[in-house]
Structure formats: C-alpha cells, structure tokens
Design an enzyme around this catalytic site. Structure first.
Site, PDB file in Angstrom:
ATOM      1  N   ASP A  26      -5.972  21.079  37.769  1.00 46.65           N
ATOM      2  CA  ASP A  26      -5.931  21.796  39.057  1.00 46.65           C
ATOM      3  C   ASP A  26      -7.223  22.580  39.295  1.00 46.65           C
ATOM      4  O   ASP A  26      -7.873  23.022  38.350  1.00 46.65           O
ATOM      5  CB  ASP A  26      -4.722  22.742  39.072  1.00 46.65           C
ATOM      6  CG  ASP A  26      -4.351  23.171  40.486  1.00 46.65           C
ATOM      7  OD1 ASP A  26      -4.832  22.534  41.456  1.00 46.65           O
ATOM      8  OD2 ASP A  26      -3.593  24.144  40.628  1.00 46.65           O
ATOM      9  N   GLY A  29     -10.267  21.533  44.540  1.00 47.72           N
ATOM     10  CA  GLY A  29     -10.562  21.975  45.908  1.00 47.72           C
ATOM     11  C   GLY A  29     -11.334  23.283  45.895  1.00 47.72           C
ATOM     12  O   GLY A  29     -12.337  23.442  46.603  1.00 47.72           O
ATOM     13  N   ARG A  30     -10.876  24.225  45.071  1.00 46.33           N
ATOM     14  CA  ARG A  30     -11.544  25.534  45.015  1.00 46.33           C
ATOM     15  C   ARG A  30     -12.948  25.417  44.425  1.00 46.33           C
ATOM     16  O   ARG A  30     -13.872  26.102  44.848  1.00 46.33           O
ATOM     17  CB  ARG A  30     -10.684  26.529  44.221  1.00 46.33           C
ATOM     18  CG  ARG A  30      -9.572  27.136  45.062  1.00 46.33           C
ATOM     19  CD  ARG A  30      -8.519  27.772  44.210  1.00 46.33           C
ATOM     20  NE  ARG A  30      -7.671  26.747  43.578  1.00 46.33           N
ATOM     21  CZ  ARG A  30      -6.888  26.988  42.541  1.00 46.33           C
ATOM     22  NH1 ARG A  30      -6.854  28.182  41.995  1.00 46.33           N
ATOM     23  NH2 ARG A  30      -6.136  26.023  42.060  1.00 46.33           N
ATOM     24  N   TRP A  31     -13.095  24.527  43.472  1.00 44.36           N
ATOM     25  CA  TRP A  31     -14.431  24.297  42.884  1.00 44.36           C
ATOM     26  C   TRP A  31     -15.408  23.866  43.980  1.00 44.36           C
ATOM     27  O   TRP A  31     -16.534  24.357  44.049  1.00 44.36           O
ATOM     28  CB  TRP A  31     -14.328  23.213  41.804  1.00 44.36           C
ATOM     29  CG  TRP A  31     -15.624  22.910  41.107  1.00 44.36           C
ATOM     30  CD1 TRP A  31     -16.099  23.484  39.970  1.00 44.36           C
ATOM     31  CD2 TRP A  31     -16.616  21.948  41.509  1.00 44.36           C
ATOM     32  NE1 TRP A  31     -17.314  22.947  39.631  1.00 44.36           N
ATOM     33  CE2 TRP A  31     -17.663  22.008  40.554  1.00 44.36           C
ATOM     34  CE3 TRP A  31     -16.725  21.053  42.578  1.00 44.36           C
ATOM     35  CZ2 TRP A  31     -18.798  21.203  40.642  1.00 44.36           C
ATOM     36  CZ3 TRP A  31     -17.860  20.260  42.663  1.00 44.36           C
ATOM     37  CH2 TRP A  31     -18.878  20.341  41.705  1.00 44.36           C
ATOM     38  N   ARG A  39     -13.503  19.585  50.061  1.00 46.77           N
ATOM     39  CA  ARG A  39     -12.579  19.572  48.916  1.00 46.77           C
ATOM     40  C   ARG A  39     -12.717  18.298  48.081  1.00 46.77           C
ATOM     41  O   ARG A  39     -12.629  18.330  46.858  1.00 46.77           O
ATOM     42  CB  ARG A  39     -11.129  19.682  49.411  1.00 46.77           C
ATOM     43  CG  ARG A  39     -10.742  21.023  49.994  1.00 46.77           C
ATOM     44  CD  ARG A  39      -9.294  20.975  50.499  1.00 46.77           C
ATOM     45  NE  ARG A  39      -8.400  20.436  49.491  1.00 46.77           N
ATOM     46  CZ  ARG A  39      -7.894  21.156  48.483  1.00 46.77           C
ATOM     47  NH1 ARG A  39      -8.126  22.435  48.393  1.00 46.77           N
ATOM     48  NH2 ARG A  39      -7.105  20.586  47.582  1.00 46.77           N
ATOM     49  N   HIS A  43     -12.709  16.610  43.838  1.00 50.66           N
ATOM     50  CA  HIS A  43     -11.935  15.525  43.216  1.00 50.66           C
ATOM     51  C   HIS A  43     -12.870  14.542  42.534  1.00 50.66           C
ATOM     52  O   HIS A  43     -12.611  14.059  41.432  1.00 50.66           O
ATOM     53  CB  HIS A  43     -11.098  14.791  44.261  1.00 50.66           C
ATOM     54  CG  HIS A  43     -10.056  15.651  44.914  1.00 50.66           C
ATOM     55  ND1 HIS A  43      -9.286  16.537  44.212  1.00 50.66           N
ATOM     56  CD2 HIS A  43      -9.667  15.756  46.216  1.00 50.66           C
ATOM     57  CE1 HIS A  43      -8.464  17.162  45.039  1.00 50.66           C
ATOM     58  NE2 HIS A  43      -8.674  16.702  46.268  1.00 50.66           N
ATOM     59  N   LEU A 137      -6.145   5.973  21.434  1.00 45.23           N
ATOM     60  CA  LEU A 137      -5.529   6.930  22.356  1.00 45.23           C
ATOM     61  C   LEU A 137      -4.686   6.210  23.425  1.00 45.23           C
ATOM     62  O   LEU A 137      -5.109   5.181  23.950  1.00 45.23           O
ATOM     63  CB  LEU A 137      -6.645   7.727  23.053  1.00 45.23           C
ATOM     64  CG  LEU A 137      -6.238   8.680  24.170  1.00 45.23           C
ATOM     65  CD1 LEU A 137      -5.529   9.911  23.603  1.00 45.23           C
ATOM     66  CD2 LEU A 137      -7.455   9.112  24.986  1.00 45.23           C
ATOM     67  N   GLU A 210       4.121  23.918  23.869  1.00 43.74           N
ATOM     68  CA  GLU A 210       3.341  25.161  23.954  1.00 43.74           C
ATOM     69  C   GLU A 210       2.501  25.130  25.237  1.00 43.74           C
ATOM     70  O   GLU A 210       1.836  24.130  25.517  1.00 43.74           O
ATOM     71  CB  GLU A 210       2.411  25.281  22.734  1.00 43.74           C
ATOM     72  CG  GLU A 210       3.141  25.400  21.417  1.00 43.74           C
ATOM     73  CD  GLU A 210       3.958  26.690  21.301  1.00 43.74           C
ATOM     74  OE1 GLU A 210       3.549  27.719  21.870  1.00 43.74           O
ATOM     75  OE2 GLU A 210       5.015  26.642  20.634  1.00 43.74           O
TER      76      GLU A 210
HETATM   77  C1  IPE Z   1      -0.367  19.886  40.804  1.00 42.25           C
HETATM   78  O1  IPE Z   1      -1.406  20.497  41.508  1.00 42.25           O
HETATM   79  C2  IPE Z   1      -0.507  18.414  40.868  1.00 42.25           C
HETATM   80  C3  IPE Z   1      -1.727  17.835  40.309  1.00 42.25           C
HETATM   81  C4  IPE Z   1      -2.654  18.429  39.648  1.00 42.25           C
HETATM   82  C5  IPE Z   1      -1.834  16.429  40.506  1.00 42.25           C
HETATM   83  P1  IPE Z   1      -1.164  21.140  42.943  1.00 42.25           P
HETATM   84  O2  IPE Z   1      -2.407  21.849  43.279  1.00 42.25           O
HETATM   85  O3  IPE Z   1      -0.700  20.106  43.882  1.00 42.25           O
HETATM   86  O4  IPE Z   1       0.025  22.139  42.626  1.00 42.25           O
HETATM   87  P2  IPE Z   1       0.689  23.285  43.525  1.00 42.25           P
HETATM   88  O5  IPE Z   1       1.259  22.622  44.714  1.00 42.25           O
HETATM   89  O6  IPE Z   1      -0.379  24.262  43.879  1.00 42.25           O
HETATM   90  O7  IPE Z   1       1.723  23.877  42.645  1.00 42.25           O
HETATM   91  C1  IPE Z   2      -6.008  19.220  41.769  1.00 45.00           C
HETATM   92  O1  IPE Z   2      -6.890  20.016  42.481  1.00 45.00           O
HETATM   93  C2  IPE Z   2      -6.076  17.781  42.156  1.00 45.00           C
HETATM   94  C3  IPE Z   2      -4.911  17.279  42.871  1.00 45.00           C
HETATM   95  C4  IPE Z   2      -3.822  17.941  43.120  1.00 45.00           C
HETATM   96  C5  IPE Z   2      -4.970  15.917  43.314  1.00 45.00           C
HETATM   97  P1  IPE Z   2      -6.492  20.660  43.871  1.00 45.00           P
HETATM   98  O2  IPE Z   2      -6.884  19.722  44.957  1.00 45.00           O
HETATM   99  O3  IPE Z   2      -5.082  21.054  43.878  1.00 45.00           O
HETATM  100  O4  IPE Z   2      -7.438  21.927  43.895  1.00 45.00           O
HETATM  101  P2  IPE Z   2      -7.090  23.361  44.456  1.00 45.00           P
HETATM  102  O5  IPE Z   2      -5.853  23.814  43.754  1.00 45.00           O
HETATM  103  O6  IPE Z   2      -6.893  23.223  45.925  1.00 45.00           O
HETATM  104  O7  IPE Z   2      -8.289  24.177  44.103  1.00 45.00           O
HETATM  105 MG    MG Z   3      -4.127  22.795  43.401  1.00 41.04          MG
END
Ligand code: IPE
Ligand code: IPE
Ligand code: MG
Length: 250
Positions: A26, A29-31, A39, A43, A137, A210
């Site tokens: 996760d 997008g913020r990165w 965004r 990815h 793996l 964990e």
């Molecule tokens: C969870 O991330 C799903 C993946 C990393 C694929 P999200 O960014 O979608 O999660 P929420 O909705 O903020 O909990």
């Molecule tokens: C996780 O990064 C990737 C997917 C859910 C596909 P996000 O896209 O959720 O990134 P943030 O949380 O918006 O930063």
């Molecule tokens: Mg996210």
C-alpha cells in the site's frame, strides 16, 4: 526446527526466517502525489519493489511470498486507474514470467478471475503452467481477491463435494478448498503505507500470523526495510495460546 501446531497448520518458531510472508503493498498513490506525479506513476514504480523483494526472498530462502495486488474492493476506483492497473498487471506478467521461471519460481494467482478479460486470463494460465513444477519460491499474487470471497467459495465447493453429509464440517474439511490450500498459513504479515487494517486480505489464513505495519510507502520499501520487518518478526514469541513458560520448557 521447532514446530508448533496452530489451529490448522504446522508453523515454525519465529527465530527462523518466516516461511510464508504475506504483504499488503500500500502507498503507491501517496508516493506519486508527494512527487506531483499521477497516482499511476506510483503503481508503475511499485512493480520495481516487487521485483526487488522477490529477489530478496529467493536469497533468504523464504518459501512463500504472497502479494495483495488488487482487492475485490479496488473496482470502486476511477475507471482509468482500474484500467491502468489491469494493463500493468498484464505487462508485468508478460515481461517477468521468463525470469521467474529461470529462477525456479512458481507463480500462482489467487482471486476471482471472472471479471478479468480473456487475454489476461490466458496470460495468467500460461504463466502458471510454465512455472508449475518449479521448486524454489512460490510467488502468489492476489488479484480481485477478497478474504470473505475466499471463505465463501471454499464453503460452497466443500458443500457441493459432500452432498447429503450429516456431520458438521471441520476446519480440516474446509482448508483444501481455500485459495491457498498449497501453502502453510503466513508467518509474517506486512502492510506498508501506514494504514493499520487487513482490508479483506487473507482473513482465514491470518488467524495466528505476526503483524508488522510500517509507514514506509510501497515504492520506498527496499531490501533493508524488508530485513527490518523480518528482524521484528524474529523477536516475537509465537505462543499459539500457550504460556511463555510452556514454551521455554519444551
Ligand atoms: C489494499 O489497499 C489492497 C491492495 C494493496 C491491493 P487499499 O489501499 O485498497 O486498502 P484500503 O481500501 O485503503 O483499506
Ligand atoms: C496500493 O497503493 C496499490 C493498490 C491498491 C492497487 P494505493 O493505490 O492504495 O496507494 P495509496 O494508498 O492511495 O497511497
Ligand atoms: Mg491504499
């Protein structure tokens, strides 16, 4: 290696390298936003982190790496982001599968494939087939995956396979039908990006895992950050319901 039995599986003591690591990737997008980029640039960059971590797992002799790539809830995102993610997934599969195969890595996709287009499904099947007999793996990608979906699909298939059964079903009856029937339950769960939630990932399988949460955004999660997560795991005492004293007397 000391072995413990959890509710359903045998799991190693935590001083070892975790055999199975499950990750919510996760923060892409913020990165990107932090850099004034769209965004989707996050990815794209996130795929590089996947590549580095797979390499690291091979080096450390981790047996199973399971990555949450797209949740069943991620369809709620804007159409162009969803399309970009699907195209990126297709592209990464095409580009990386030969290298995975050369490195003796088995690739498996879990999740509901029914919403993917036919080309993507064909590419997934071909990638799984090519790497099916590899013994290094096991890299599992969870795509259009949801923990509740998994438990329900397993329950439905278990019931269909046992028509007229009168006795109650047990945990051991169900586990062969779960998506990750081929792996021990995760020893270590990592979520990057700062949120402290499971977001409908492996609900059944995380019962005794964990948990490790870090604010580091997925594109910044490098080998060193990964090693820090493993070191944190190695300091834990996994008790599986027992007392600390029972463990030291074993
Ligand atoms: C969870 O991330 C799903 C993946 C990393 C694929 P999200 O960014 O979608 O999660 P929420 O909705 O903020 O909990
Ligand atoms: C996780 O990064 C990737 C997917 C859910 C596909 P996000 O896209 O959720 O990134 P943030 O949380 O918006 O930063
Ligand atoms: Mg996210």
């Amino acid at each position: 290696m000391a072995l413990f039995s959890s509710s359903t599986q045998t799991i190693p003591a935590s001083a070892e390298i975790p055999q199975h690591i499950a990750v919510i990737m996760d923060g892409n997008g913020r990165w990107a936003r932090k850099r004034f980029l769209p965004r989707v640039a996050g990815h794209k960059r996130g795929v590089e982190t996947v590549r580095d971590l797979v390499k690291e797992c091979t080096k450390l002799n981790v047996k199973f790496l399971t990555l949450f790539a797209f949740s069943s809830e991620n369809w709620r995102r804007p159409d162009d982001e969803v399309s970009f993610l699907m195209a990126l997934f297709m592209d990464a599969l095409k580009r990386e599968v030969t290298k995975l195969h050369e490195n003796n890595i088995r690739l498996i996709l879990i999740g509901d494939r029914s919403r993917f287009n036919a080309d993507l499904v064909a590419q997934i099947e071909a990638s799984e087939k090519l790497t099916a007999n590899n013994t290094g793996l096991t890299l599992t990608i969870a795509a259009n995956y949801g923990g509740r979906w998994d438990i329900l699909q397993a329950t439905n298939r278990m019931i269909a396979a046992n028509p007229g059964k009168k006795e109650p079903f047990t945990e051991d009856d169900l586990t062969p039908y779960l998506s990750m029937y081929y792996a021990a339950e995760p020893d270590l769960f990592i979520r990057t990006g700062g949120e402290k939630r499971v977001s409908n990932f492996l609900l059944w399988q995380l019962a005794y895992t964990e948990f490790y949460f870090t604010d580091t955004l997925w594109p910044d999660f490098n080998a060193k950050a990964f090693q820090t997560a493993i070191a944190s795991y190695q300091q834990r005492e996994r008790r599986f319901g027992r007392t600390s004293e029972q463990l030291s007397n074993r």
